[in-house]
Scaffold this motif. Structure first.
Motif, PDB file in Angstrom:
ATOM      1  N   VAL A 164       0.843  -1.198   0.000  1.00 44.12           N
ATOM      2  CA  VAL A 164       0.000   0.000   0.000  1.00 44.12           C
ATOM      3  C   VAL A 164       0.873   1.240   0.000  1.00 44.12           C
ATOM      4  O   VAL A 164       1.755   1.405   0.864  1.00 44.12           O
ATOM      5  N   SER A 165       0.619   2.114  -0.962  1.00 40.60           N
ATOM      6  CA  SER A 165       1.348   3.372  -1.078  1.00 40.60           C
ATOM      7  C   SER A 165       0.373   4.526  -0.864  1.00 40.60           C
ATOM      8  O   SER A 165      -0.594   4.672  -1.616  1.00 40.60           O
ATOM      9  N   VAL A 166       0.621   5.333   0.167  1.00 42.61           N
ATOM     10  CA  VAL A 166      -0.242   6.481   0.441  1.00 42.61           C
ATOM     11  C   VAL A 166       0.614   7.596   1.014  1.00 42.61           C
ATOM     12  O   VAL A 166       1.424   7.377   1.927  1.00 42.61           O
ATOM     13  N   ALA A 167       0.459   8.793   0.469  1.00 35.83           N
ATOM     14  CA  ALA A 167       1.233   9.938   0.930  1.00 35.83           C
ATOM     15  C   ALA A 167       0.899  10.253   2.386  1.00 35.83           C
ATOM     16  O   ALA A 167      -0.262  10.173   2.799  1.00 35.83           O
ATOM     17  N   SER A 168       1.914  10.608   3.174  1.00 38.05           N
ATOM     18  CA  SER A 168       1.719  10.853   4.599  1.00 38.05           C
ATOM     19  C   SER A 168       0.733  11.976   4.858  1.00 38.05           C
ATOM     20  O   SER A 168      -0.095  11.890   5.766  1.00 38.05           O
ATOM     21  N   GLU A 169       0.800  13.048   4.051  1.00 40.46           N
ATOM     22  CA  GLU A 169      -0.127  14.163   4.255  1.00 40.46           C
ATOM     23  C   GLU A 169      -1.567  13.767   3.931  1.00 40.46           C
ATOM     24  O   GLU A 169      -2.519  14.296   4.501  1.00 40.46           O
ATOM     25  N   MET A 170      -1.732  12.815   3.041  1.00 36.64           N
ATOM     26  CA  MET A 170      -3.059  12.317   2.712  1.00 36.64           C
ATOM     27  C   MET A 170      -3.578  11.431   3.844  1.00 36.64           C
ATOM     28  O   MET A 170      -4.744  11.522   4.237  1.00 36.64           O
ATOM     29  N   SER A 198      -5.613  -1.885 -14.387  1.00 35.80           N
ATOM     30  CA  SER A 198      -4.669  -1.029 -13.662  1.00 35.80           C
ATOM     31  C   SER A 198      -4.955   0.455 -13.853  1.00 35.80           C
ATOM     32  O   SER A 198      -4.421   1.288 -13.104  1.00 35.80           O
ATOM     33  N   ASP A 199      -5.771   0.804 -14.836  1.00 35.92           N
ATOM     34  CA  ASP A 199      -6.091   2.210 -15.076  1.00 35.92           C
ATOM     35  C   ASP A 199      -7.352   2.662 -14.339  1.00 35.92           C
ATOM     36  O   ASP A 199      -7.646   3.863 -14.271  1.00 35.92           O
ATOM     37  N   ARG A 200      -8.080   1.731 -13.788  1.00 34.49           N
ATOM     38  CA  ARG A 200      -9.348   2.074 -13.145  1.00 34.49           C
ATOM     39  C   ARG A 200      -9.124   2.645 -11.746  1.00 34.49           C
ATOM     40  O   ARG A 200      -8.298   2.155 -10.990  1.00 34.49           O
ATOM     41  N   ASN A 210     -14.001   9.126   1.813  1.00 39.39           N
ATOM     42  CA  ASN A 210     -13.991   8.388   0.548  1.00 39.39           C
ATOM     43  C   ASN A 210     -12.542   8.170   0.137  1.00 39.39           C
ATOM     44  O   ASN A 210     -11.779   9.129  -0.010  1.00 39.39           O
ATOM     45  N   ILE A 211     -12.178   6.911  -0.018  1.00 37.86           N
ATOM     46  CA  ILE A 211     -10.804   6.537  -0.360  1.00 37.86           C
ATOM     47  C   ILE A 211     -10.767   6.128  -1.821  1.00 37.86           C
ATOM     48  O   ILE A 211     -11.419   5.160  -2.210  1.00 37.86           O
ATOM     49  N   LYS A 212     -10.005   6.853  -2.632  1.00 38.35           N
ATOM     50  CA  LYS A 212      -9.861   6.499  -4.044  1.00 38.35           C
ATOM     51  C   LYS A 212      -8.471   5.914  -4.270  1.00 38.35           C
ATOM     52  O   LYS A 212      -7.477   6.450  -3.777  1.00 38.35           O
ATOM     53  N   PHE A 213      -8.431   4.803  -5.026  1.00 39.41           N
ATOM     54  CA  PHE A 213      -7.158   4.117  -5.221  1.00 39.41           C
ATOM     55  C   PHE A 213      -7.130   3.401  -6.566  1.00 39.41           C
ATOM     56  O   PHE A 213      -8.166   3.185  -7.204  1.00 39.41           O
ATOM     57  N   LYS A 214      -5.931   3.027  -6.971  1.00 38.29           N
ATOM     58  CA  LYS A 214      -5.752   2.182  -8.145  1.00 38.29           C
ATOM     59  C   LYS A 214      -4.698   1.139  -7.824  1.00 38.29           C
ATOM     60  O   LYS A 214      -3.904   1.293  -6.885  1.00 38.29           O
ATOM     61  N   THR A 219       0.990  -3.365  -6.229  1.00 41.27           N
ATOM     62  CA  THR A 219       0.985  -2.136  -5.441  1.00 41.27           C
ATOM     63  C   THR A 219      -0.345  -1.418  -5.560  1.00 41.27           C
ATOM     64  O   THR A 219      -0.840  -1.178  -6.665  1.00 41.27           O
ATOM     65  N   LEU A 220      -0.926  -1.109  -4.413  1.00 48.40           N
ATOM     66  CA  LEU A 220      -2.142  -0.288  -4.372  1.00 48.40           C
ATOM     67  C   LEU A 220      -1.742   1.127  -3.994  1.00 48.40           C
ATOM     68  O   LEU A 220      -1.126   1.354  -2.953  1.00 48.40           O
ATOM     69  N   GLU A 221      -2.101   2.070  -4.842  1.00 46.59           N
ATOM     70  CA  GLU A 221      -1.765   3.478  -4.602  1.00 46.59           C
ATOM     71  C   GLU A 221      -3.032   4.271  -4.293  1.00 46.59           C
ATOM     72  O   GLU A 221      -3.981   4.277  -5.079  1.00 46.59           O
ATOM     73  N   VAL A 222      -3.037   4.912  -3.136  1.00 37.89           N
ATOM     74  CA  VAL A 222      -4.155   5.782  -2.786  1.00 37.89           C
ATOM     75  C   VAL A 222      -3.937   7.115  -3.503  1.00 37.89           C
ATOM     76  O   VAL A 222      -2.902   7.756  -3.337  1.00 37.89           O
ATOM     77  N   VAL A 223      -4.910   7.527  -4.300  1.00 36.46           N
ATOM     78  CA  VAL A 223      -4.742   8.736  -5.093  1.00 36.46           C
ATOM     79  C   VAL A 223      -5.506   9.914  -4.519  1.00 36.46           C
ATOM     80  O   VAL A 223      -5.189  11.084  -4.834  1.00 36.46           O
ATOM     81  N   GLN A 224      -6.486   9.639  -3.651  1.00 32.39           N
ATOM     82  CA  GLN A 224      -7.238  10.759  -3.070  1.00 32.39           C
ATOM     83  C   GLN A 224      -8.010  10.284  -1.845  1.00 32.39           C
ATOM     84  O   GLN A 224      -8.524   9.165  -1.818  1.00 32.39           O
TER      85      GLN A 224
END
Length: 226
Positions: A164-170, A198-200, A210-214, A219-224
């Motif tokens: 899981v990849s998520v920015a600390s500030e997020m 992988s693009d969804r 609301n957690i948005k990710f791809k 690797t799961l990346e949280v984008v918002q």
């Protein structure tokens, strides 16, 4: 035997999942998840809970409330098998059942007395959506409920956890006591097993956010997070 048999909720659960998407596929997969069992006024009687603190785990019998009014199906397509293979409903834990009942074993963390809701049960590892009605609670008894050499068909524990990849500030948007639980939920891959795009961008409700990710490969990346 003919006749109508009716049951009513004794309690409702308060969890971090506002929708079905993202809920762990089995209880106990994410032990960091905490939930609260709030009893209906009729059943807020401490005598009914006398001795429950002596057990580490309890069984919850509950309702797939989102599916209560839907038709049941004799066969279903489990996501774990790719969504294409049909299996008998009684050989699965599908919500599309004649009586839409679920069964979960959760850890009892503590009992908590409150002024407005009576005695509340705080549990971990629950795989239930917020507001799920609970019909009964029973103690987990290890010597009879645990069968080490049981054969479990296709329902094997997950071994393919995601990074899981998520920015600390997020991540700071999420309350501190819920961050590890969120990361563990995401590591279990909330997507249906047959979706590998992988693009969804996927979205799920967690702890009022609301957690948005791809997902790309492993690797799961949280984008918002909003």
């Amino acid at each position: 035997m003919n006749g109508k048999f009716e049951i009513k909720p004794i309690a409702y659960i308060r969890s971090d999942f506002g929708s079905k998407f993202g809920i762990p596929r089995q209880p106990g997969l994410v032990r960091e998840l905490e939930a609260r069992i709030i009893f209906e006024k009729e059943f807020r009687n401490d005598d009914a809970l006398r001795g429950i603190q002596e057990y580490s785990h309890i069984w919850l019998i509950w309702q797939f409330s989102e599916n209560a009014d839907k038709e049941w199906s004799p066969t279903v397509r489990p996501p774990r098998l790719g969504g294409n293979t049909r299996i008998g409903v009684f050989a699965t834990r599908s919500p599309f059942r004649p009586n839409a009942l679920g069964l979960s074993c959760v850890q009892l963390i503590r009992t908590e007395k409150t002024e407005t809701e009576g005695t509340v049960l705080v549990v971990s590892g629950a795989d239930l959506m917020d507001g799920t009605p609970i019909f009964d609670i029973k103690p987990y008894v290890a010597y009879s409920d645990s069968i080490p050499d049981a054969v479990c068909g296709f329902a094997v524990p997950p071994t393919d956890l995601l990074e899981v990849s998520v920015a600390s500030e997020m991540l700071e948007i999420i309350p501190g006591n819920k961050r590890e639980a969120l990361k563990s939920v995401l590591a279990c891959d909330p997507r249906p097993r047959y979706q590998k795009d992988s693009d969804r961008i996927y979205g799920m409700d967690f702890a009022g956010h609301n957690i948005k990710f791809k997902v790309t490969e492993n690797t799961l990346e949280v984008v918002q997070i909003t």
